[in-house]
Every structure is written in structure tokens, then in C-alpha cells.
Scaffold this motif. Structure first.
Motif, PDB file in Angstrom:
ATOM      1  N   THR A   4       0.844  -1.208   0.000  1.00 40.24           N
ATOM      2  CA  THR A   4       0.000   0.000   0.000  1.00 40.24           C
ATOM      3  C   THR A   4       0.871   1.247   0.000  1.00 40.24           C
ATOM      4  O   THR A   4       2.042   1.206   0.389  1.00 40.24           O
ATOM      5  CB  THR A   4      -0.913   0.052   1.239  1.00 40.24           C
ATOM      6  OG1 THR A   4      -0.099   0.093   2.421  1.00 40.24           O
ATOM      7  CG2 THR A   4      -1.848  -1.137   1.292  1.00 40.24           C
ATOM      8  N   GLN A   5       0.265   2.351  -0.426  1.00 37.74           N
ATOM      9  CA  GLN A   5       0.959   3.627  -0.407  1.00 37.74           C
ATOM     10  C   GLN A   5      -0.011   4.713   0.042  1.00 37.74           C
ATOM     11  O   GLN A   5      -1.151   4.774  -0.436  1.00 37.74           O
ATOM     12  CB  GLN A   5       1.514   3.980  -1.800  1.00 37.74           C
ATOM     13  CG  GLN A   5       2.261   5.318  -1.841  1.00 37.74           C
ATOM     14  CD  GLN A   5       2.712   5.693  -3.240  1.00 37.74           C
ATOM     15  OE1 GLN A   5       2.264   5.106  -4.225  1.00 37.74           O
ATOM     16  NE2 GLN A   5       3.587   6.678  -3.334  1.00 37.74           N
ATOM     17  N   LEU A   6       0.430   5.556   0.964  1.00 33.76           N
ATOM     18  CA  LEU A   6      -0.380   6.691   1.387  1.00 33.76           C
ATOM     19  C   LEU A   6      -0.273   7.795   0.345  1.00 33.76           C
ATOM     20  O   LEU A   6       0.836   8.206  -0.017  1.00 33.76           O
ATOM     21  CB  LEU A   6       0.076   7.191   2.754  1.00 33.76           C
ATOM     22  CG  LEU A   6      -0.768   8.317   3.360  1.00 33.76           C
ATOM     23  CD1 LEU A   6      -2.134   7.783   3.788  1.00 33.76           C
ATOM     24  CD2 LEU A   6      -0.047   8.959   4.549  1.00 33.76           C
ATOM     25  N   ILE A   7      -1.418   8.259  -0.139  1.00 33.79           N
ATOM     26  CA  ILE A   7      -1.452   9.338  -1.132  1.00 33.79           C
ATOM     27  C   ILE A   7      -1.920  10.624  -0.444  1.00 33.79           C
ATOM     28  O   ILE A   7      -2.985  10.659   0.175  1.00 33.79           O
ATOM     29  CB  ILE A   7      -2.404   8.995  -2.286  1.00 33.79           C
ATOM     30  CG1 ILE A   7      -2.029   7.655  -2.938  1.00 33.79           C
ATOM     31  CG2 ILE A   7      -2.398  10.125  -3.326  1.00 33.79           C
ATOM     32  CD1 ILE A   7      -0.671   7.622  -3.567  1.00 33.79           C
ATOM     33  N   THR A   8      -1.121  11.670  -0.564  1.00 34.85           N
ATOM     34  CA  THR A   8      -1.457  12.983   0.000  1.00 34.85           C
ATOM     35  C   THR A   8      -1.229  14.044  -1.085  1.00 34.85           C
ATOM     36  O   THR A   8      -0.831  13.724  -2.207  1.00 34.85           O
ATOM     37  CB  THR A   8      -0.577  13.296   1.214  1.00 34.85           C
ATOM     38  OG1 THR A   8       0.783  13.493   0.771  1.00 34.85           O
ATOM     39  CG2 THR A   8      -0.628  12.152   2.237  1.00 34.85           C
ATOM     40  N   ALA A   9      -1.428  15.296  -0.726  1.00 31.90           N
ATOM     41  CA  ALA A   9      -1.207  16.373  -1.685  1.00 31.90           C
ATOM     42  C   ALA A   9       0.252  16.413  -2.142  1.00 31.90           C
ATOM     43  O   ALA A   9       0.567  16.859  -3.255  1.00 31.90           O
ATOM     44  CB  ALA A   9      -1.597  17.715  -1.076  1.00 31.90           C
ATOM     45  N   ALA A  10       1.147  15.912  -1.306  1.00 36.97           N
ATOM     46  CA  ALA A  10       2.579  15.975  -1.622  1.00 36.97           C
ATOM     47  C   ALA A  10       2.976  14.982  -2.713  1.00 36.97           C
ATOM     48  O   ALA A  10       3.974  15.215  -3.421  1.00 36.97           O
ATOM     49  CB  ALA A  10       3.407  15.706  -0.363  1.00 36.97           C
ATOM     50  N   ASN A  11       2.225  13.881  -2.864  1.00 38.50           N
ATOM     51  CA  ASN A  11       2.628  12.878  -3.861  1.00 38.50           C
ATOM     52  C   ASN A  11       1.479  12.433  -4.763  1.00 38.50           C
ATOM     53  O   ASN A  11       1.599  11.425  -5.471  1.00 38.50           O
ATOM     54  CB  ASN A  11       3.232  11.658  -3.167  1.00 38.50           C
ATOM     55  CG  ASN A  11       2.238  10.910  -2.284  1.00 38.50           C
ATOM     56  OD1 ASN A  11       1.143  11.406  -2.019  1.00 38.50           O
ATOM     57  ND2 ASN A  11       2.597   9.728  -1.824  1.00 38.50           N
ATOM     58  N   ALA A  12       0.379  13.153  -4.758  1.00 37.31           N
ATOM     59  CA  ALA A  12      -0.778  12.775  -5.585  1.00 37.31           C
ATOM     60  C   ALA A  12      -0.395  12.805  -7.058  1.00 37.31           C
ATOM     61  O   ALA A  12       0.223  13.766  -7.520  1.00 37.31           O
ATOM     62  CB  ALA A  12      -1.941  13.720  -5.330  1.00 37.31           C
ATOM     63  N   PRO A  13      -0.737  11.750  -7.807  1.00 31.73           N
ATOM     64  CA  PRO A  13      -0.355  11.687  -9.219  1.00 31.73           C
ATOM     65  C   PRO A  13      -1.131  12.684 -10.072  1.00 31.73           C
ATOM     66  O   PRO A  13      -2.210  13.113  -9.724  1.00 31.73           O
ATOM     67  CB  PRO A  13      -0.721  10.247  -9.610  1.00 31.73           C
ATOM     68  CG  PRO A  13      -1.778   9.848  -8.639  1.00 31.73           C
ATOM     69  CD  PRO A  13      -1.457  10.554  -7.364  1.00 31.73           C
TER      70      PRO A  13
END
Length: 326
Positions: free
Chosen positions: A317-326
Motif C-alpha cells: 500500500t501507499q499513502l497518497i497525499t497532496a505531496a505525492n498525488a499523481p
């Protein structure tokens, strides 16, 4: 709000979600050559039973399974229930595949106990079984006389823990939090609620004042969120056990003009990514739905060839936030 142009359609027929322990092999990428090492057998028929296609998560899961069908040379039959709560319909879909004499069934069960008798019947008919997404209850499996079923999913507890921990980050004064749960009889729902609770409670100034089920559904999430905030207007953090429920909650919060609430979800749906980029959602968890579908079909094929497969295969799994959103 642009995001919610798709919501009315979902509200008409929605039963929406989104999968376990962290033992066994870990899958990090979208291609795993070992699962497809042997030459394909075109005559092999595999059935994929999912909860619904009204949830984009399962649309992605089917895409992965279809990729496996093409690459491995098998015949894939996809069966889906109307909603994630349509357990009796899922049971009938298994019965249909037994009648169709498929070689293997890959199933993402809507309930961890109630599908077991039908799957035992399939196994007795010589059909191989692979369990993906939501784990079958081990005690129920044993009581039914069904051999342990290989399981492919993510560590739901760990993924939800990441999201809860992210919500709790930088909170320095007493703050109330709430959790929206999935179907409580589903193992993945329990794991996600537990993981989020642990993540939130790592910060000692946070108090979880409500944990209610919305059954993976956007409309129920809207209603349950409204009820939670009527009773607990000081809630500032909200974890939803799938993105569909998160979006239902966000819809209520937008209407209530509550811009002070941080929301995290689970599944990394494109709609959730849009909300993160717009600043209306804090985080989501990517559990690689397509990879779960692909690996489920690949391992099912290996079982039909008499090959040994891992008891548990864990997708990263990977946490998606504003910093790494594709």
C-alpha cells in the motif's frame, strides 16, 4: 462542485469500497513474472466473482484480471453483484460458476463467513479457489471442512494506520475524531477500522468519539456523517474506510460549510485524488486494485496446474497525499 457530478448516478444503485495480514510474499510492482512463469493453457476457465462494478475500485480490479487473461491465455468469466451488500447474489454467482464447470474461482467476498458454504461446494466439485481483497474467516473455513484458501490482498490494518497517523500528525491540542466503517462482518472493514483507530490514538490529545458503519456506501456515509456531527459538532478528523464513504462525508461537510475537518479515505480512486488536489481531502490509501485482480488470476492458473502457491500474498500500500498525488 465539479466532483459531485458523478454522485447522483452512484446514489441510485450504489453499494460501494473497498482487503489482511502482512505475512507471505509482498508484491510491489504491477508485473510479477514469477506468477506467469509457465506456458499458458488456453483451455483453462477461471471465474472472477466481485462485489460490484458500481465502485471504481472493482472496475480497476477487473482491468487487472483482464490483463492476466490476455497475457496468460486463459478464459475469464467476470461475475459481479449489484451492491457490496448483495451477499445472496454473490452466493448465486458462485453456484453459476460451479454449474459452468470452471477450473478455478477467484473471489472478493462481500462477507467473510456467508460465502464459505458455496465455496466448499465449489471445492468439492474440483474447482480451485483463490481469495482476494476481503479475507474469508479462517474459523468458518475450517468448520466447513474447506482447506485453507490462498489469499491475496493488502495489509489493511497497516494501510489504515498510515492514514490515521497522517490525520493525527501536527495535532497539538485536544481534538475529536470519528471513523466511518465498512460492512462489519467483512474482515477488511474490521482491519481498516482497527488500523485507523491505532493511528489516531498514537497522538494522546486525540479522542475518537464515534465509529459508525456506513456499509461502504456513499449515501449512507452522507447520512451517518450528518448524524455523527449532530451529536459531536467538535469533530475535526474523520477517517472513512473507503473513498466512496469519504466522498459522501465530504459532500455533507461541504453543504454544512465545515471546512475545518480533515478527511482521509482508502482506495485511491480518481475522484479521491481530485479531492486531495482540491484541498477537500487530506489522504487516501492506494492498494493496487488492478494488481490484486492480476495476481488472483495468475495464482488461480498455477493452482489448476498443480503448482504450490503462497498461503498469503501481500500487495504493498501507499499513502497518497497532496505531496505525492499523481
Amino acid at each position: 462542485m465539479r466532483l459531485f457530478r458523478w454522485i447522483p448516478t452512484l446514489l441510485m444503485g450504489l453499494g460501494l469500497m473497498a482487503c489482511g495480514e502482512a505475512s507471505g510474499p509482498s508484491v510491489k510492482t504491477a508485473t510479477v513474472p514469477a506468477a506467469a512463469a509457465s506456458a499458458p493453457l488456453p483451455q483453462t476457465a477461471i471465474g472472477l466473482v466481485m462485489k460490484t462494478l458500481t465502485n471504481p475500485f472493482f472496475v480497476e480490479m477487473e482491468k487487472g484480471a483482464r490483463r492476466a487473461e490476455k497475457e496468460l491465455g486463459i478464459t475469464l468469466t467476470v461475475k459481479t453483484a449489484a451492491q457490496e451488500t448483495s451477499i445472496e447474489q454473490q452466493i448465486q454467482l458462485v453456484e453459476d460458476l460451479i454449474s459452468a464447470r470452471v477450473n478455478a474461482i477467484v473471489i472478493a467476498p462481500g462477507d467473510s463467513q456467508r460465502l464459505v458454504p458455496a465455496l466448499k461446494k465449489a471445492a468439492d466439485a474440483g474447482i480451485r479457489i483463490i481469495n482476494i481483497d476481503n479475507r474469508l474467516d479462517a474459523k468458518t473455513v475450517a468448520q466447513a471442512g474447506l482447506a485453507p484458501v490462498p489469499f491475496i490482498s493488502v495489509d489493511n490494518d497497516a494501510g489504515a494506520f498510515k492514514a490515521g497517523q497522517f490525520l493525527a500528525r501536527e495535532i497539538t491540542k485536544p481534538t475529536q475524531a470519528a471513523i466511518l466503517e465498512g460492512i462489519r462482518s467483512a474482515d477488511n472493514a474490521r482491519q481498516r477500522a482497527q488500523g485507523a483507530l491505532r493511528g489516531l490514538q498514537e497522538n494522546k490529545v486525540i479522542k475518537v468519539v464515534a465509529s459508525e458503519t456506513a456499509n461502504w456506501k456513499i449515501d449512507e456515509a452522507y447520512t451517518v456523517t450528518k448524524q455523527i456531527f449532530a451529536r459531536n459538532p467538535e469533530v475535526k478528523l474523520l477517517f472513512a474506510s473507503n473513498d466512496v464513504m469519504a466522498i459522501g462525508a465530504i459532500k455533507y461537510l461541504a453543504e454544512a460549510r465545515r471546512r475545518d475537518v480533515k478527511v482521509a479515505g482508502y482506495d485511491a480512486l480518481s475522484e479521491a485524488i481530485t479531492e486531495i488536489k482540491a484541498g477537500r481531502m487530506a489522504a487516501t490509501v492506494d492498494q493496487q486494485a488492478a494488481e490484486q485482480g492480476y495476481q488472483g488470476v495468475a495464482l488461480a492458473l498455477r493452482l489448476t496446474r498443480g503448482e504450490a502457491v503462497p498461503a498469503v500474498t501481500t500487495i504493498e500500500t501507499q499513502l497518497i497525499t497532496a505531496a505525492n498525488a499523481p
